[in-house]
Design a protein around this motif. Structure first.
Motif, PDB file in Angstrom:
ATOM      1  N   ILE A   1       0.771  -0.976   0.126  1.00  0.00           N
ATOM      2  CA  ILE A   1       0.483   0.362  -0.416  1.00  0.00           C
ATOM      3  C   ILE A   1       1.348   1.392   0.188  1.00  0.00           C
ATOM      4  O   ILE A   1       0.546   2.280  -0.788  1.00  0.00           O
ATOM      5  N   ALA A   2       1.863   1.210   1.146  1.00  0.00           N
ATOM      6  CA  ALA A   2       2.908   2.728   1.128  1.00  0.00           C
ATOM      7  C   ALA A   2       3.403   3.044  -0.759  1.00  0.00           C
ATOM      8  O   ALA A   2       3.212   3.643  -1.194  1.00  0.00           O
ATOM      9  N   LEU A   3       4.083   1.374  -1.637  1.00  0.00           N
ATOM     10  CA  LEU A   3       4.692   1.610  -2.648  1.00  0.00           C
ATOM     11  C   LEU A   3       3.461   1.939  -3.822  1.00  0.00           C
ATOM     12  O   LEU A   3       4.017   3.063  -4.046  1.00  0.00           O
ATOM     13  N   PHE A   4       2.056   1.579  -3.142  1.00  0.00           N
ATOM     14  CA  PHE A   4       1.534   1.817  -3.986  1.00  0.00           C
ATOM     15  C   PHE A   4       1.084   4.129  -4.145  1.00  0.00           C
ATOM     16  O   PHE A   4       1.381   4.406  -4.760  1.00  0.00           O
ATOM     17  N   THR A   5       0.865   4.413  -2.867  1.00  0.00           N
ATOM     18  CA  THR A   5       0.755   5.060  -2.736  1.00  0.00           C
ATOM     19  C   THR A   5       2.305   6.350  -3.274  1.00  0.00           C
ATOM     20  O   THR A   5       1.294   7.425  -3.502  1.00  0.00           O
ATOM     21  N   HIS A   6       3.342   5.602  -3.239  1.00  0.00           N
ATOM     22  CA  HIS A   6       4.293   6.939  -3.808  1.00  0.00           C
ATOM     23  C   HIS A   6       4.497   6.786  -4.985  1.00  0.00           C
ATOM     24  O   HIS A   6       4.352   7.852  -5.608  1.00  0.00           O
TER      25      HIS A   6
ATOM     26  N   GLU B   1      -1.164   6.504   8.996  1.00  0.00           N
ATOM     27  CA  GLU B   1       0.232   6.873   8.719  1.00  0.00           C
ATOM     28  C   GLU B   1       0.636   7.460   7.248  1.00  0.00           C
ATOM     29  O   GLU B   1       1.560   8.514   7.107  1.00  0.00           O
ATOM     30  N   LEU B   2      -0.072   6.969   6.238  1.00  0.00           N
ATOM     31  CA  LEU B   2       0.182   7.689   5.051  1.00  0.00           C
ATOM     32  C   LEU B   2      -0.925   8.699   4.915  1.00  0.00           C
ATOM     33  O   LEU B   2      -0.735   9.483   3.866  1.00  0.00           O
ATOM     34  N   GLY B   3      -1.719   9.125   5.481  1.00  0.00           N
ATOM     35  CA  GLY B   3      -2.657  10.469   5.304  1.00  0.00           C
ATOM     36  C   GLY B   3      -3.712  10.243   4.664  1.00  0.00           C
ATOM     37  O   GLY B   3      -3.629  11.506   3.586  1.00  0.00           O
TER      38      GLY B   3
ATOM     39  N   TYR C   1      -5.365  -1.667   9.485  1.00  0.00           N
ATOM     40  CA  TYR C   1      -6.003  -0.477   8.112  1.00  0.00           C
ATOM     41  C   TYR C   1      -5.781   0.777   8.831  1.00  0.00           C
ATOM     42  O   TYR C   1      -5.897   1.336   7.820  1.00  0.00           O
ATOM     43  N   ARG C   2      -6.670   0.738  10.042  1.00  0.00           N
ATOM     44  CA  ARG C   2      -5.889   2.216  10.749  1.00  0.00           C
ATOM     45  C   ARG C   2      -4.840   2.519  11.143  1.00  0.00           C
ATOM     46  O   ARG C   2      -4.592   4.337  10.710  1.00  0.00           O
ATOM     47  N   ALA C   3      -4.142   2.270  11.584  1.00  0.00           N
ATOM     48  CA  ALA C   3      -2.766   2.232  11.936  1.00  0.00           C
ATOM     49  C   ALA C   3      -2.241   2.939   9.975  1.00  0.00           C
ATOM     50  O   ALA C   3      -1.518   3.354   9.936  1.00  0.00           O
ATOM     51  N   ILE C   4      -2.189   2.013   8.969  1.00  0.00           N
ATOM     52  CA  ILE C   4      -1.427   2.133   7.833  1.00  0.00           C
ATOM     53  C   ILE C   4      -2.268   3.833   7.367  1.00  0.00           C
ATOM     54  O   ILE C   4      -1.909   4.246   6.340  1.00  0.00           O
ATOM     55  N   VAL C   5      -3.894   3.952   7.229  1.00  0.00           N
ATOM     56  CA  VAL C   5      -4.195   4.933   6.972  1.00  0.00           C
ATOM     57  C   VAL C   5      -3.962   6.140   7.595  1.00  0.00           C
ATOM     58  O   VAL C   5      -3.439   7.445   6.849  1.00  0.00           O
TER      59      VAL C   5
END
Length: 89
Positions: A29-34, A84-86, A78-82
């Protein structure tokens, strides 16, 4: 290239379990967001680049699928990654 091996390792180390853990949902998810952020900036200057626009839509769909998976699997992750990535307000 905008996303080399060191940048990927940094993303996976920060959001995944380790730098080599490329399979975790959080890391992907972080990679896709980048990648989504990079493609969005590209489309701001090249608005008629329809291939990139299609790629962006597909990436957003993949990220949405992974977020849905995390919601069903573990709401706390889910809540943590959302957060963290904003991704949400």
């Amino acid at each position: 290239m905008y996303l080399d091996q060191k940048e990927k390792e940094k993303i996976f180390k920060k959001h995944g379990k380790s730098a080599t853990d490329t399979g975790s949902a959080e890391g992907q998810i972080a990679l896709f967001t980048h990648r989504i952020a990079h493609l969005t900036e590209h489309l701001k200057t090249n608005r008629k680049d329809y291939n990139t626009e299609r790629s962006l839509v597909m990436l957003v769909g993949k990220r949405r699928s992974l977020l849905d998976y995390l919601t069903k699997k573990d709401v706390l992750r889910y809540r943590a990654i959302v957060k963290e990535l904003g991704l949400r307000k």
